[in-house]
Design a protein around this motif. Structure first.
Motif, PDB file in Angstrom:
ATOM      1  N   ILE A 185       9.465 132.577   9.130  1.00 27.36           N
ATOM      2  CA  ILE A 185       9.876 131.366   9.854  1.00 27.36           C
ATOM      3  C   ILE A 185       9.766 131.596  11.357  1.00 27.36           C
ATOM      4  N   SER A 186      10.165 132.781  11.817  1.00 28.58           N
ATOM      5  CA  SER A 186      10.119 133.069  13.251  1.00 28.58           C
ATOM      6  C   SER A 186       8.688 133.096  13.786  1.00 28.58           C
ATOM      7  N   HIS A 187       7.714 133.304  12.901  1.00 27.85           N
ATOM      8  CA  HIS A 187       6.307 133.302  13.301  1.00 27.85           C
ATOM      9  C   HIS A 187       5.641 131.952  13.052  1.00 27.85           C
ATOM     10  N   GLY A 188       6.431 130.949  12.695  1.00 25.20           N
ATOM     11  CA  GLY A 188       5.875 129.620  12.460  1.00 25.20           C
ATOM     12  C   GLY A 188       5.332 129.427  11.064  1.00 25.20           C
ATOM     13  N   ASP A 189       5.550 130.401  10.204  1.00 29.47           N
ATOM     14  CA  ASP A 189       5.105 130.299   8.815  1.00 29.47           C
ATOM     15  C   ASP A 189       6.331 129.990   7.957  1.00 29.47           C
ATOM     16  N   GLY A 190       6.296 130.386   6.723  1.00 33.25           N
ATOM     17  CA  GLY A 190       7.451 130.157   5.858  1.00 33.25           C
ATOM     18  C   GLY A 190       7.392 128.787   5.219  1.00 33.25           C
ATOM     19  N   PRO A 191       8.489 128.388   4.597  1.00 28.12           N
ATOM     20  CA  PRO A 191       8.508 127.112   3.876  1.00 28.12           C
ATOM     21  C   PRO A 191       8.472 125.920   4.825  1.00 28.12           C
ATOM     22  N   GLU A 192       7.926 124.835   4.312  1.00 27.68           N
ATOM     23  CA  GLU A 192       7.862 123.596   5.101  1.00 27.68           C
ATOM     24  C   GLU A 192       9.263 123.063   5.403  1.00 27.68           C
ATOM     25  N   ARG A 193      10.141 123.114   4.413  1.00 29.58           N
ATOM     26  CA  ARG A 193      11.510 122.613   4.570  1.00 29.58           C
ATOM     27  C   ARG A 193      12.484 123.717   4.191  1.00 29.58           C
ATOM     28  N   CYS A 194      13.511 123.903   5.027  1.00 31.46           N
ATOM     29  CA  CYS A 194      14.477 124.947   4.718  1.00 31.46           C
ATOM     30  C   CYS A 194      15.732 124.789   5.560  1.00 31.46           C
ATOM     31  N   LEU A 195      16.768 125.472   5.107  1.00 31.82           N
ATOM     32  CA  LEU A 195      17.983 125.633   5.892  1.00 31.82           C
ATOM     33  C   LEU A 195      18.537 127.013   5.580  1.00 31.82           C
ATOM     34  N   LEU A 196      19.246 127.557   6.555  1.00 29.03           N
ATOM     35  CA  LEU A 196      19.843 128.877   6.411  1.00 29.03           C
ATOM     36  C   LEU A 196      21.340 128.696   6.214  1.00 29.03           C
ATOM     37  N   ALA A 197      21.874 129.328   5.200  1.00 30.83           N
ATOM     38  CA  ALA A 197      23.310 129.267   4.933  1.00 30.83           C
ATOM     39  C   ALA A 197      23.894 130.669   5.043  1.00 30.83           C
ATOM     40  N   MET A 198      24.960 130.773   5.807  1.00 29.91           N
ATOM     41  CA  MET A 198      25.676 132.040   5.915  1.00 29.91           C
ATOM     42  C   MET A 198      26.833 131.990   4.920  1.00 29.91           C
ATOM     43  N   GLY A 199      26.802 132.895   3.964  1.00 28.44           N
ATOM     44  CA  GLY A 199      27.804 132.903   2.910  1.00 28.44           C
ATOM     45  C   GLY A 199      27.439 131.922   1.814  1.00 28.44           C
ATOM     46  N   TYR A 200      28.275 131.902   0.790  1.00 24.06           N
ATOM     47  CA  TYR A 200      28.034 130.993  -0.336  1.00 24.06           C
ATOM     48  C   TYR A 200      29.350 130.609  -0.988  1.00 24.06           C
ATOM     49  N   ALA A 201      29.273 129.602  -1.836  1.00 24.56           N
ATOM     50  CA  ALA A 201      30.405 129.190  -2.656  1.00 24.56           C
ATOM     51  C   ALA A 201      30.203 129.811  -4.032  1.00 24.56           C
ATOM     52  N   GLY A 202      31.203 130.500  -4.524  1.00 17.01           N
ATOM     53  CA  GLY A 202      31.071 131.170  -5.803  1.00 17.01           C
ATOM     54  C   GLY A 202      32.261 130.901  -6.702  1.00 17.01           C
ATOM     55  N   TRP A 203      32.008 130.887  -7.997  1.00 18.37           N
ATOM     56  CA  TRP A 203      33.036 130.656  -8.990  1.00 18.37           C
ATOM     57  C   TRP A 203      32.889 131.675 -10.109  1.00 18.37           C
ATOM     58  N   GLY A 204      34.000 132.111 -10.652  1.00 19.27           N
ATOM     59  CA  GLY A 204      34.004 133.019 -11.790  1.00 19.27           C
ATOM     60  C   GLY A 204      33.905 132.247 -13.097  1.00 19.27           C
ATOM     61  N   PRO A 205      33.997 132.963 -14.229  1.00 19.26           N
ATOM     62  CA  PRO A 205      33.864 132.328 -15.541  1.00 19.26           C
ATOM     63  C   PRO A 205      34.846 131.177 -15.728  1.00 19.26           C
ATOM     64  N   GLY A 206      34.315 129.992 -16.014  1.00 16.92           N
ATOM     65  CA  GLY A 206      35.136 128.823 -16.313  1.00 16.92           C
ATOM     66  C   GLY A 206      35.799 128.154 -15.119  1.00 16.92           C
TER      67      GLY A 206
END
Length: 189
Positions: A117-138
């Protein structure tokens, strides 16, 4: 209510008005994976106020090329905030590190995508997310049963291009729901 292990991957979770957890208030979460053991998604409408893409590149010693572009940086969720995840269109694939997601999305969490991305390549559409939402079993299934989330098909325009402040109402619009008509408490029939 039961879910098969792939039912939520590639879908959006929309927080109900009485979510109860301020970290997820008015959140729209793109679901990256869902199984009996865990679920993982990225909040796509909460910008990271303390971090811009070019600042991150500097921290990682990734040089910006003249063709470099800026991408949105979001708070992807409360888990592992120091780790970045790039949600992107399917036109980009990094061997052994891109998770293909139903509906025409990809998720890559390695430095090569940031370099591209920094070189102008990479995916046409994207976003960067720091961290994530996670859930355990059930856990996610229980939150859905207790009317914490609505589920709808993901829309790439909303995910990648929409104004962050309008994504929650935009996601509800995809379902044909007027946010003013949502009851703060759920019911059962």
């Amino acid at each position: 209510m039961s879910f098969d292990s792939t039912q939520l991957a590639g879908k959006l979770l929309i927080a109900m008005p009485d979510m109860g957890d301020p970290r997820f208030e008015r959140s729209v979460i793109f679901m990256c994976s869902h199984s009996e053991d865990r679920a993982m998604g990225l909040i796509v409408n909460k910008p990271a106020r303390d971090l811009r893409f070019n600042d991150l590149l500097k921290q990682l010693d990734i040089p910006e090329a003249p063709r470099s572009r800026q991408i949105r940086v979001h708070v992807g969720g409360p888990v592992d905030y120091g780790r970045g995840f790039v949600l992107h269109s399917p036109d980009y694939h990094s061997t052994d590190s891109t998770l293909e997601i139903d509906g025409g999305y990809g998720l890559t969490a390695t430095l090569d995508i940031l370099e591209d991305i920094s070189h102008g390549d990479g995916p046409e559409r994207c976003l960067l997310a720091m961290g994530y939402a996670g859930w355990g079993p059930g856990q996610l299934e229980a939150e859905i049963q207790h009317n914490g989330w609505l589920i709808c098909d993901a829309d790439s325009d909303l995910v990648f291009e929409g104004e962050n402040d309008a994504k929650w109402t935009g996601a509800l619009d995809l379902m044909g729901i007027n946010p003013l008509m949502l009851s703060p408490g759920g019911g059962s029939a």
